[in-house]
Design an enzyme around this catalytic site. Sequence first.
Site, short mmCIF file in Angstrom:
data_model
loop_
_atom_site.label_atom_id
_atom_site.label_comp_id
_atom_site.label_asym_id
_atom_site.label_seq_id
_atom_site.Cartn_x
_atom_site.Cartn_y
_atom_site.Cartn_z
N LYS A 22 21.69 -1.15 -54.41
CA LYS A 22 22.79 -1.91 -53.78
C LYS A 22 22.24 -3.22 -53.20
O LYS A 22 22.81 -4.29 -53.39
CB LYS A 22 23.43 -1.10 -52.69
CG LYS A 22 24.30 -1.90 -51.72
CD LYS A 22 24.89 -1.06 -50.61
CE LYS A 22 23.95 -0.84 -49.45
NZ LYS A 22 23.91 -1.95 -48.46
N ASN A 23 21.09 -3.13 -52.51
CA ASN A 23 20.58 -4.31 -51.80
C ASN A 23 19.83 -5.29 -52.68
O ASN A 23 19.37 -6.33 -52.21
CB ASN A 23 19.71 -3.86 -50.61
CG ASN A 23 20.56 -3.26 -49.52
OD1 ASN A 23 21.79 -3.34 -49.57
ND2 ASN A 23 19.93 -2.61 -48.56
N CYS A 116 27.60 -4.79 -36.03
CA CYS A 116 27.98 -3.52 -36.65
C CYS A 116 27.35 -2.41 -35.80
O CYS A 116 26.74 -2.66 -34.78
CB CYS A 116 27.51 -3.47 -38.10
SG CYS A 116 25.73 -3.30 -38.24
N ARG A 121 23.14 -8.02 -35.23
CA ARG A 121 22.97 -8.55 -36.61
C ARG A 121 23.29 -10.06 -36.67
O ARG A 121 24.11 -10.51 -37.44
CB ARG A 121 23.85 -7.79 -37.59
CG ARG A 121 23.78 -6.30 -37.55
CD ARG A 121 22.52 -5.68 -38.14
NE ARG A 121 22.27 -5.99 -39.53
CZ ARG A 121 22.76 -5.31 -40.55
NH1 ARG A 121 23.60 -4.35 -40.33
NH2 ARG A 121 22.43 -5.62 -41.79
N ASP A 305 15.87 1.81 -43.23
CA ASP A 305 17.02 2.46 -43.90
C ASP A 305 16.75 3.92 -44.24
O ASP A 305 17.66 4.60 -44.72
CB ASP A 305 17.38 1.69 -45.18
CG ASP A 305 17.95 0.33 -44.87
OD1 ASP A 305 18.09 -0.48 -45.79
OD2 ASP A 305 18.24 0.06 -43.68
N ARG A 397 29.95 3.29 -49.20
CA ARG A 397 29.52 1.89 -49.29
C ARG A 397 28.23 1.75 -50.08
O ARG A 397 27.99 0.73 -50.72
CB ARG A 397 29.28 1.32 -47.89
CG ARG A 397 30.49 1.21 -47.04
CD ARG A 397 30.21 0.41 -45.82
NE ARG A 397 29.59 -0.87 -46.16
CZ ARG A 397 29.38 -1.84 -45.27
NH1 ARG A 397 29.72 -1.65 -44.01
NH2 ARG A 397 28.84 -2.97 -45.64
C1 EPZ Z 1 18.89 -6.08 -44.90
O1 EPZ Z 1 19.76 -6.45 -43.84
C2 EPZ Z 1 19.52 -4.87 -45.56
N1 EPZ Z 1 20.83 -5.24 -46.11
C3 EPZ Z 1 19.67 -3.75 -44.54
O2 EPZ Z 1 20.18 -2.61 -45.23
C4 EPZ Z 1 18.29 -3.41 -43.99
O3 EPZ Z 1 18.43 -2.42 -42.99
C5 EPZ Z 1 17.64 -4.67 -43.39
O4 EPZ Z 1 17.60 -5.72 -44.38
C6 EPZ Z 1 16.22 -4.41 -42.91
O5 EPZ Z 1 15.45 -3.94 -43.97
C7 EPZ Z 1 20.88 -5.89 -47.29
O6 EPZ Z 1 19.87 -6.19 -47.90
C8 EPZ Z 1 22.26 -6.22 -47.81
P1 EPZ Z 1 17.31 -8.55 -41.55
P2 EPZ Z 1 19.56 -7.87 -43.11
O7 EPZ Z 1 17.88 -9.93 -41.58
O8 EPZ Z 1 19.01 -8.87 -44.05
C9 EPZ Z 1 17.26 -9.75 -36.96
C10 EPZ Z 1 21.61 -0.79 -45.59
O9 EPZ Z 1 21.68 0.28 -44.97
N2 EPZ Z 1 17.84 -11.02 -37.41
O10 EPZ Z 1 16.08 -8.28 -42.30
O11 EPZ Z 1 20.82 -8.20 -42.39
C11 EPZ Z 1 18.22 -8.59 -37.20
O12 EPZ Z 1 19.13 -8.45 -36.14
C12 EPZ Z 1 21.48 -2.10 -44.82
O13 EPZ Z 1 21.63 -0.89 -46.84
C13 EPZ Z 1 18.05 -12.04 -36.49
O14 EPZ Z 1 17.78 -11.89 -35.31
O15 EPZ Z 1 18.44 -7.52 -42.04
C14 EPZ Z 1 17.27 -7.41 -37.29
O16 EPZ Z 1 16.95 -6.97 -36.00
C15 EPZ Z 1 21.61 -1.87 -43.33
N3 EPZ Z 1 18.60 -13.22 -36.92
C16 EPZ Z 1 16.03 -8.00 -37.97
O17 EPZ Z 1 16.13 -9.43 -37.75
C17 EPZ Z 1 18.91 -13.44 -38.23
O18 EPZ Z 1 19.39 -14.55 -38.56
C18 EPZ Z 1 15.94 -7.75 -39.46
O19 EPZ Z 1 17.19 -8.11 -40.02
C19 EPZ Z 1 18.68 -12.40 -39.15
C20 EPZ Z 1 18.13 -11.20 -38.73
#
Ligand code: EPZ
Length: 422
Positions: A22-23, A116, A121, A305, A397
């Site tokens: 999915k990702n 969420c 996020r 995850d 999802r």
């Molecule tokens: C991706 O989310 C995945 N989703 C998530 O999978 C996964 O949990 C996550 O990466 C971490 O591996 C997809 O790929 C569609 P991040 P993403 O940006 O990109 C902070 C699932 O279950 N952050 O790597 O949104 C954020 O809050 C989903 O399939 C900022 O502060 O995660 C988090 O604490 C859930 N500012 C950390 O960084 C930003 O602009 C990592 O988030 C972006 C992120």
Amino acid sequence: MERFRIVGGRRLRGEVTISGAKNAALPCLAATLLTREPVTLSNLPRVRDILTMEKVLVTLGATCHHENGSTSVLAGDVSAFHAPYELVSTMRASILVLGPLLASRRRARVALPGGCAIGARPVDLHLAALARLGARLFLEHGDIVAEAPYGLHGADITFPRITVTGTENLLMAATLARGVTVLRNCAREPEVADLARMLVAMGARIQGIGSDTLEIHGVEGLAGVHHRVIPDRIEAGTYVIAAALAGDGVRVRACEPAHLTALLATLGEAGVAVEVGEGFLYVPPVTCLAATSVTTAEYPGFATDLQAQYLTLMTQAQGRCRIREAIFENRFQHVLELKRLGARIEVEGDCAIVEGPVTLDGTVVMASDLRASAALVLAGLVARGETILQRIYHLDRGYEAMEAKLNALGAEIHRFNPGPYR
Ligand code: EPZ
């Protein structure tokens, strides 16, 4: 709303086939906006998030056609640039259209994703990095408005924090930016590398794929492509954990073991000797499960995850362990539901302390997010009696036909709708 009725105590044996990631599929679908030629993506999982992303693309003027597990997308030469709140609010990953729209249409209007269940996020890192490429961004009525009337230009950008979709957004935007872009402190998740390989096949010039530093030389335009997305390592890890929990010999096929080294190492410490094959994993029956602590980390560390699913496994392990969630600030929603089943867990800050083994007793529990719902399904497999899992739309999802795959292994899970007003 649909629910699961899970009959506990059924043992799992046989073979399960893993679907596409999915990702990986989500950024690859967004990347179709970077070309006016047809793109075919295969091995896409039939899950709700993919359908939502396709709706976003159609809203942006694309045509999507499904055939034999593949989706063909023709973004075409249109000027639409608005991804509306009613779609973005149902799937945060819609933010992935921001970079491609800026690069190909020089403007975008994407609803600011809300938080969420697992955390705030924010997307501040995406926006700050896109500004470095020359985009002008501002918020208006809850939307991110982004403009680059003269196109994007290269820059040397270091992410202050590793972000998976942030890396993917910038990677896509940079492919059509004038000059050279260097992205540092990038996410190294396999899904990022899969997107990069698709972009290269479309004509992008990218170096450092798989590393934390990506160098992109902008090009005039990108061509269409046929790309097959990688297997879903989180789905595979979920079934490996299910097999460790309730299995008498389960083979997880059509997966990529190399994407699961952290999980396999932790399971090895816990007494689960997973055999690694060419494109498959074999989980033998587990005789003694030892409590083993773990901290989630960015790839190649232990995947956040898989944290909820692993926590369920540890409720059945001998001893006490500490599970630290170091990526998201609120990813223990499943703990309260597991405690309703009788698990002994205490949350202290970013850690969950788990005592085991504990006999779980089936009851009614509620899913809160995608991976928490998977953790509760796993708990229902080993709980005494029946477990009713509510709000399984979370599960739909990201897991393709989960009850069918588990029932084919010997589980007994019934999907039902209790009727209106319940
Ligand atoms: C991706 O989310 C995945 N989703 C998530 O999978 C996964 O949990 C996550 O990466 C971490 O591996 C997809 O790929 C569609 P991040 P993403 O940006 O990109 C902070 C699932 O279950 N952050 O790597 O949104 C954020 O809050 C989903 O399939 C900022 O502060 O995660 C988090 O604490 C859930 N500012 C950390 O960084 C930003 O602009 C990592 O988030 C972006 C992120």
